[in-house]
Design a protein around this motif. Structure first.
Motif, PDB file in Angstrom:
ATOM      1  N   ALA A 103      -7.141  -5.770  -9.665  1.00  0.00           N
ATOM      2  CA  ALA A 103      -6.656  -5.414  -8.335  1.00  0.00           C
ATOM      3  C   ALA A 103      -7.430  -6.125  -7.231  1.00  0.00           C
ATOM      4  O   ALA A 103      -8.646  -6.333  -7.326  1.00  0.00           O
ATOM      5  CB  ALA A 103      -6.762  -3.908  -8.132  1.00  0.00           C
ATOM      6  N   LEU A 104      -6.702  -6.448  -6.180  1.00  0.00           N
ATOM      7  CA  LEU A 104      -7.300  -6.998  -4.970  1.00  0.00           C
ATOM      8  C   LEU A 104      -6.467  -6.543  -3.785  1.00  0.00           C
ATOM      9  O   LEU A 104      -5.251  -6.750  -3.748  1.00  0.00           O
ATOM     10  CB  LEU A 104      -7.328  -8.532  -5.028  1.00  0.00           C
ATOM     11  N   PHE A 105      -7.126  -5.906  -2.815  1.00  0.00           N
ATOM     12  CA  PHE A 105      -6.465  -5.534  -1.571  1.00  0.00           C
ATOM     13  C   PHE A 105      -6.978  -6.415  -0.453  1.00  0.00           C
ATOM     14  O   PHE A 105      -8.182  -6.638  -0.316  1.00  0.00           O
ATOM     15  CB  PHE A 105      -6.724  -4.071  -1.204  1.00  0.00           C
ATOM     16  N   CYS A 155      -2.447  -8.563  -6.266  1.00  0.00           N
ATOM     17  CA  CYS A 155      -3.004  -8.571  -4.921  1.00  0.00           C
ATOM     18  C   CYS A 155      -1.989  -7.934  -3.983  1.00  0.00           C
ATOM     19  O   CYS A 155      -0.827  -8.353  -3.945  1.00  0.00           O
ATOM     20  CB  CYS A 155      -3.325  -9.994  -4.476  1.00  0.00           C
ATOM     21  N   ILE A 179      -4.135   0.528  -9.255  1.00  0.00           N
ATOM     22  CA  ILE A 179      -3.788  -0.675 -10.026  1.00  0.00           C
ATOM     23  C   ILE A 179      -4.772  -0.843 -11.180  1.00  0.00           C
ATOM     24  O   ILE A 179      -4.368  -1.136 -12.324  1.00  0.00           O
ATOM     25  CB  ILE A 179      -3.797  -1.918  -9.115  1.00  0.00           C
ATOM     26  N   ARG A 180      -6.033  -0.641 -10.916  1.00  0.00           N
ATOM     27  CA  ARG A 180      -7.042  -0.761 -11.976  1.00  0.00           C
ATOM     28  C   ARG A 180      -6.833   0.312 -13.043  1.00  0.00           C
ATOM     29  O   ARG A 180      -6.935   0.038 -14.247  1.00  0.00           O
ATOM     30  CB  ARG A 180      -8.453  -0.658 -11.379  1.00  0.00           C
ATOM     31  N   ALA A 206       0.797  -1.225   0.000  1.00  0.00           N
ATOM     32  CA  ALA A 206       0.000   0.000   0.000  1.00  0.00           C
ATOM     33  C   ALA A 206       0.827   1.271   0.000  1.00  0.00           C
ATOM     34  O   ALA A 206       0.270   2.375  -0.030  1.00  0.00           O
ATOM     35  CB  ALA A 206      -0.942   0.007   1.212  1.00  0.00           C
ATOM     36  N   GLU A 239      -5.393   0.017  -4.655  1.00  0.00           N
ATOM     37  CA  GLU A 239      -6.238  -0.898  -5.416  1.00  0.00           C
ATOM     38  C   GLU A 239      -6.850  -0.172  -6.620  1.00  0.00           C
ATOM     39  O   GLU A 239      -6.859  -0.702  -7.743  1.00  0.00           O
ATOM     40  CB  GLU A 239      -7.335  -1.441  -4.501  1.00  0.00           C
ATOM     41  N   GLY A 283      -4.511   1.030   1.196  1.00  0.00           N
ATOM     42  CA  GLY A 283      -4.719  -0.154   0.373  1.00  0.00           C
ATOM     43  C   GLY A 283      -5.815   0.038  -0.643  1.00  0.00           C
ATOM     44  O   GLY A 283      -5.674  -0.347  -1.817  1.00  0.00           O
ATOM     45  N   ALA A 284      -6.910   0.661  -0.222  1.00  0.00           N
ATOM     46  CA  ALA A 284      -8.021   0.911  -1.143  1.00  0.00           C
ATOM     47  C   ALA A 284      -7.601   1.891  -2.237  1.00  0.00           C
ATOM     48  O   ALA A 284      -7.995   1.750  -3.405  1.00  0.00           O
ATOM     49  CB  ALA A 284      -9.222   1.454  -0.374  1.00  0.00           C
ATOM     50  N   HIS A 304       4.087  -0.401  -3.355  1.00  0.00           N
ATOM     51  CA  HIS A 304       3.158   0.336  -4.216  1.00  0.00           C
ATOM     52  C   HIS A 304       3.695   0.412  -5.644  1.00  0.00           C
ATOM     53  O   HIS A 304       2.971   0.148  -6.619  1.00  0.00           O
ATOM     54  CB  HIS A 304       2.976   1.735  -3.609  1.00  0.00           C
TER      55      HIS A 304
END
Length: 276
Positions: free
Chosen positions: A53-55, A30, A46-47, A11, A43, A39-40, A16
């Motif tokens: 993405a997955l956190f 992930c 990443i998209r 994150a 995420e 983290g959110a 990151h």
């Protein structure tokens, strides 16, 4: 087929940047971290960069947390290709200034966090008969400045463990890389624990003098995985330093290090090293 990658401490900082580097290839990324808000945010980044993405909230001091991530990725993604044990913290202090609790804290995260990550994911990689593990150490694991005893020891242990891991996993078609960057400007100082103001200031100086970015180190990690490279030294100056340590007589090397570090760590002893 795009990579499936899991990154601890993803994150912020180097984690990151590694996440975004793989996201730009369309990878499934992930990230595990204790910081839910960050983290959110990552995420979403990443998209935006092109990845899936997955956190997950994940504490590397918890084997159960890491095993739960491994089980989830096996179930939802059918496995994982790359595991990056990146989460880490910093300490500073001379021998007398570092309480044993500070040693226990950093070893539990920097070393045992890596071990737990490998224990959680190695069975999955073995079952696949392929994959790659990346352990983030530090140049401090190879070259050991004063005022950083516990940090140096934690990262040196990661280097040693990674070499052992490489030899244990090579016949299972699983690559291992250990990354040893010098200090670079990142948020590592947020985690810094120290009861020694002079040593803490020395670490801050090293961070501020960094000549390479976290994104540059992430590029080195990406290239190392593609090349199945074991020891990764992202900084050209560090490659020279590592050769210097390997080739110079021990007394010459230690005296040179004394001169190189006395400005960053003015409280360190000034005695010339003599051969026993």
């Amino acid at each position: 087929m795009s990579d499936r990658i899991f990154i601890t401490g993803g994150a912020s900082g180097l984690g990151h940047e590694i996440a975004l580097r793989w996201a730009r290839t369309g990878a499934r990324v992930c990230i595990g971290d204790l910081h839910d808000v960050r983290g959110a945010q990552v995420e979403a980044e990443i998209r935006e960069a092109g990845g899936t993405a997955l956190f997950v909230h994940c504490d590397v001091t918890s084997s159960a947390d890491l095993q739960a991530v491994a089980q989830r990725l096996a179930s939802e993604w059918g496995g994982v290709d790359i595991v990056v044990n990146n989460a880490g913290v910093a300490t500073a202090g001379t021998l007398e200034a570092e309480p044993i609790e500070q040693w226990e804290w950093i070893l539990n995260i920097n070393l045992l966090g890596v071990v737990r990550g490998c224990q959680a994911f190695a069975p999955l990689l073995r079952a696949q008969q392929r994959g790659h593990i990346v352990n983030i150490a530090s140049m401090a694991g190879l070259v050991h400045p004063p005022g950083m005893g516990s940090y140096n020891a934690s990262k040196a242990a990661v280097v040693a463990f990674s070499e052992t891991l490489h030899l244990e996993l090579v016949n299972d078609n699983i690559g291992v890389s250990v990354v040893c960057p010098s200090f670079f400007q990142t948020n590592l100082v947020e985690s810094l624990r120290s009861t020694d103001p002079k040593a803490a200031a020395g670490v801050q100086k090293l961070l501020n003098k960094g000549r390479i970015t976290a994104a540059g180190v992430a590029d080195s990690v990406f290239n190392a995985v593609q090349a199945n490279q074991f020891l990764v030294l992202p900084h050209a100056d560090d490659r020279k330093t590592f050769r210097m340590k390997s080739w110079l007589p021990r007394r010459t090397y230690l005296n040179k290090m004394r001169h190189l570090t006395r400005k960053s760590f003015p409280g360190s002893p000034a005695a010339t090293v003599k051969e026993a």
